[in-house]
Design a protein around this motif. Sequence first.
Motif, mmCIF file in Angstrom:
data_model
loop_
_atom_site.group_PDB
_atom_site.id
_atom_site.type_symbol
_atom_site.label_atom_id
_atom_site.label_comp_id
_atom_site.label_asym_id
_atom_site.label_seq_id
_atom_site.Cartn_x
_atom_site.Cartn_y
_atom_site.Cartn_z
ATOM 1 N N SER A 82 23.973 13.548 21.976
ATOM 2 C CA SER A 82 22.610 14.003 21.695
ATOM 3 C C SER A 82 22.569 14.691 20.331
ATOM 4 O O SER A 82 23.604 15.136 19.811
ATOM 5 C CB SER A 82 22.141 14.999 22.760
ATOM 6 N N ALA A 83 21.363 14.804 19.786
ATOM 7 C CA ALA A 83 21.186 15.526 18.519
ATOM 8 C C ALA A 83 21.542 16.999 18.697
ATOM 9 O O ALA A 83 22.087 17.627 17.782
ATOM 10 C CB ALA A 83 19.752 15.370 18.024
ATOM 11 N N GLU A 84 21.256 17.538 19.868
ATOM 12 C CA GLU A 84 21.558 18.948 20.129
ATOM 13 C C GLU A 84 23.060 19.205 20.037
ATOM 14 O O GLU A 84 23.499 20.198 19.456
ATOM 15 C CB GLU A 84 21.023 19.376 21.502
ATOM 16 N N LYS A 85 23.862 18.289 20.626
ATOM 17 C CA LYS A 85 25.327 18.463 20.561
ATOM 18 C C LYS A 85 25.825 18.281 19.132
ATOM 19 O O LYS A 85 26.748 18.973 18.698
ATOM 20 C CB LYS A 85 26.026 17.507 21.517
ATOM 21 N N ILE A 129 25.948 11.598 13.000
ATOM 22 C CA ILE A 129 26.053 12.313 11.733
ATOM 23 C C ILE A 129 26.685 11.334 10.759
ATOM 24 O O ILE A 129 27.750 10.758 11.035
ATOM 25 C CB ILE A 129 26.871 13.607 11.868
ATOM 26 N N ILE A 130 25.994 11.116 9.650
ATOM 27 C CA ILE A 130 26.438 10.170 8.632
ATOM 28 C C ILE A 130 26.725 10.967 7.365
ATOM 29 O O ILE A 130 25.880 11.739 6.902
ATOM 30 C CB ILE A 130 25.360 9.098 8.378
ATOM 31 N N LEU A 177 21.688 13.745 9.906
ATOM 32 C CA LEU A 177 21.689 13.529 11.344
ATOM 33 C C LEU A 177 20.636 12.472 11.635
ATOM 34 O O LEU A 177 19.489 12.592 11.180
ATOM 35 C CB LEU A 177 21.340 14.840 12.078
ATOM 36 N N ALA A 178 21.023 11.432 12.363
ATOM 37 C CA ALA A 178 20.105 10.362 12.733
ATOM 38 C C ALA A 178 20.152 10.151 14.238
ATOM 39 O O ALA A 178 21.246 10.044 14.809
ATOM 40 C CB ALA A 178 20.472 9.068 12.016
ATOM 41 N N VAL A 227 31.716 8.436 6.493
ATOM 42 C CA VAL A 227 32.117 8.854 7.833
ATOM 43 C C VAL A 227 30.873 8.847 8.710
ATOM 44 O O VAL A 227 29.819 9.338 8.304
ATOM 45 C CB VAL A 227 32.759 10.269 7.818
ATOM 46 N N ILE A 228 31.020 8.273 9.910
ATOM 47 C CA ILE A 228 29.936 8.296 10.886
ATOM 48 C C ILE A 228 30.508 8.839 12.186
ATOM 49 O O ILE A 228 31.529 8.349 12.692
ATOM 50 C CB ILE A 228 29.325 6.893 11.111
ATOM 51 N N LEU A 229 29.850 9.861 12.702
ATOM 52 C CA LEU A 229 30.235 10.495 13.965
ATOM 53 C C LEU A 229 29.154 10.226 15.002
ATOM 54 O O LEU A 229 27.967 10.271 14.681
ATOM 55 C CB LEU A 229 30.377 12.007 13.784
ATOM 56 N N GLU A 230 29.558 9.984 16.238
ATOM 57 C CA GLU A 230 28.604 9.765 17.329
ATOM 58 C C GLU A 230 28.684 10.930 18.314
ATOM 59 O O GLU A 230 29.788 11.391 18.650
ATOM 60 C CB GLU A 230 28.936 8.469 18.062
#
Length: 96
Positions: A61-64, A5-6, A91-92, A55-58
């Motif tokens: 998975s895209a689902e989470k 998520i960016i 979301l990337a 802010v970048i979050l890791e």
Amino acid sequence: MKAYIIVDITITDPALYEDYKKLTPASLVPYEGRFIVRGGATETLEGDWKPGRLVILEFPSAEKARAWWSSDTYAPAKALRQAASHTQLILAEGCL
């Protein structure tokens, strides 16, 4: 596959945004999310993008990532963020 998520944030109420920053980390735990970038310095190398607070979050998975963003756990913090800033959020999916 990991997902990110960016967020490009322009803070309009710094005091309220500080409250948001306090709530967010705990909301990430159930979704295995973690900060990769959280407001550090940025430098535009190409184009005319001038991000505010980046802010970048890791997530695993895209689902989470989607589950966190729409969760009751994050909802109180999200409401504070939305009241304290203008945001662009995407979301990337990662390549691995």
